[in-house]
Design a protein around this motif. Structure first.
Motif, PDB file in Angstrom:
ATOM      1  N   LYS A  40       0.836  -1.211   0.000  1.00  0.00           N
ATOM      2  CA  LYS A  40       0.000   0.000   0.000  1.00  0.00           C
ATOM      3  C   LYS A  40       0.870   1.260   0.000  1.00  0.00           C
ATOM      4  O   LYS A  40       0.546   2.253  -0.657  1.00  0.00           O
ATOM      5  CB  LYS A  40      -0.952  -0.001   1.195  1.00  0.00           C
ATOM      6  N   LYS A  41       1.976   1.217   0.720  1.00  0.00           N
ATOM      7  CA  LYS A  41       2.895   2.366   0.747  1.00  0.00           C
ATOM      8  C   LYS A  41       3.594   2.536  -0.602  1.00  0.00           C
ATOM      9  O   LYS A  41       3.766   3.668  -1.081  1.00  0.00           O
ATOM     10  CB  LYS A  41       3.913   2.199   1.869  1.00  0.00           C
ATOM     11  N   ILE A  42       3.994   1.425  -1.204  1.00  0.00           N
ATOM     12  CA  ILE A  42       4.621   1.482  -2.526  1.00  0.00           C
ATOM     13  C   ILE A  42       3.646   2.068  -3.539  1.00  0.00           C
ATOM     14  O   ILE A  42       4.021   2.904  -4.363  1.00  0.00           O
ATOM     15  CB  ILE A  42       5.102   0.073  -2.957  1.00  0.00           C
ATOM     16  N   GLN A  43       2.372   1.649  -3.454  1.00  0.00           N
ATOM     17  CA  GLN A  43       1.334   2.149  -4.367  1.00  0.00           C
ATOM     18  C   GLN A  43       1.270   3.681  -4.355  1.00  0.00           C
ATOM     19  O   GLN A  43       1.069   4.303  -5.393  1.00  0.00           O
ATOM     20  CB  GLN A  43      -0.029   1.574  -3.967  1.00  0.00           C
ATOM     21  N   LYS A  44       1.478   4.279  -3.201  1.00  0.00           N
ATOM     22  CA  LYS A  44       1.422   5.745  -3.088  1.00  0.00           C
ATOM     23  C   LYS A  44       2.635   6.423  -3.724  1.00  0.00           C
ATOM     24  O   LYS A  44       2.585   7.609  -4.025  1.00  0.00           O
ATOM     25  CB  LYS A  44       1.313   6.148  -1.627  1.00  0.00           C
ATOM     26  N   LEU A  45       3.728   5.672  -3.929  1.00  0.00           N
ATOM     27  CA  LEU A  45       4.969   6.261  -4.421  1.00  0.00           C
ATOM     28  C   LEU A  45       5.243   6.005  -5.901  1.00  0.00           C
ATOM     29  O   LEU A  45       6.160   6.590  -6.463  1.00  0.00           O
ATOM     30  CB  LEU A  45       6.149   5.735  -3.596  1.00  0.00           C
ATOM     31  N   VAL A  46       4.473   5.109  -6.521  1.00  0.00           N
ATOM     32  CA  VAL A  46       4.697   4.790  -7.929  1.00  0.00           C
ATOM     33  C   VAL A  46       3.434   5.095  -8.722  1.00  0.00           C
ATOM     34  O   VAL A  46       2.372   5.316  -8.160  1.00  0.00           O
ATOM     35  CB  VAL A  46       5.112   3.306  -8.110  1.00  0.00           C
ATOM     36  N   ASN A  47       3.560   5.080 -10.019  1.00  0.00           N
ATOM     37  CA  ASN A  47       2.437   5.431 -10.892  1.00  0.00           C
ATOM     38  C   ASN A  47       1.786   4.213 -11.531  1.00  0.00           C
ATOM     39  O   ASN A  47       1.233   4.316 -12.615  1.00  0.00           O
ATOM     40  CB  ASN A  47       2.918   6.392 -11.987  1.00  0.00           C
ATOM     41  N   VAL A  48       1.883   3.048 -10.871  1.00  0.00           N
ATOM     42  CA  VAL A  48       1.276   1.834 -11.398  1.00  0.00           C
ATOM     43  C   VAL A  48       0.512   1.118 -10.293  1.00  0.00           C
ATOM     44  O   VAL A  48       0.737   1.354  -9.103  1.00  0.00           O
ATOM     45  CB  VAL A  48       2.328   0.881 -12.021  1.00  0.00           C
ATOM     46  N   GLU A  49      -0.374   0.208 -10.723  1.00  0.00           N
ATOM     47  CA  GLU A  49      -1.129  -0.597  -9.771  1.00  0.00           C
ATOM     48  C   GLU A  49      -0.199  -1.574  -9.047  1.00  0.00           C
ATOM     49  O   GLU A  49       0.679  -2.179  -9.657  1.00  0.00           O
ATOM     50  CB  GLU A  49      -2.202  -1.385 -10.530  1.00  0.00           C
TER      51      GLU A  49
END
Length: 160
Positions: A40-49
């Motif tokens: 969930k944290k990675i999702q906030k930092l990248v532009n992909v699902e």
């Protein structure tokens, strides 16, 4: 479609972000558990699902331990691997994949990168960028689907 496959980040995902930023054209990230909340944290930092399943250390979370994705004519089982006892061998994972009609099984839990083709089923563990084990280097995997039903799987051990 290019998919980055990771597992066992254990609260430290800076190397994931670093590798994501180095590789161009990633369309999705799959996180195979042990620290579901990192996904969930990675999702906030990248532009992909970012698609994730929970691991054995995520037991208190209400998330599913397995998912099946359908991409380019392939059925892909996502699991952490603890319920399939992958530390003792890949037989249970193989038969689970077979029973679910999956031709690709992605798993983690061992922290050891593994790529094995067995009777039409690809068993792939990306290892861990955070805590590699078994003498392995920090690692992740890339899956590439060409849009015509063919795919390739690559284990990557980047210079950290």
């Amino acid at each position: 479609m290019k998919i980055m496959v990771i597992s066992d980040t254990h609260g430290r995902f800076d190397r994931v972000i670093n590798q994501y930023n180095k590789i161009k054209g990633i369309d999705k990230i799959i996180h195979l558990g042990d620290y579901y909340k990192d996904a969930k944290k990675i999702q906030k930092l990248v532009n992909v699902e970012v698609i994730a399943v929970k691991g054995n250390l995520d037991a208190q979370l209400g998330q599913t331990p397995n998912k099946i994705l359908h991409i380019d004519g392939h059925s892909i089982l996502l699991t952490h691997g603890h319920l399939e006892d992958v530390k003792s061998g890949l037989t249970k994972l193989y038969y689970k994949s077979l029973s679910l009609s999956c031709d690709i099984a992605l798993f983690g839990h061992t922290h050891i990168p593994t790529k094995l083709q067995s009777d039409g089923i690809m068993l792939l563990n990306p290892g861990s960028l955070t805590i590699p084990k078994g003498g392995s280097e920090p690692s992740f995997a890339l899956l590439n689907f060409d849009g015509n039903g063919k795919y390739s799987a690559e284990l990557i051990c980047p210079d950290i």
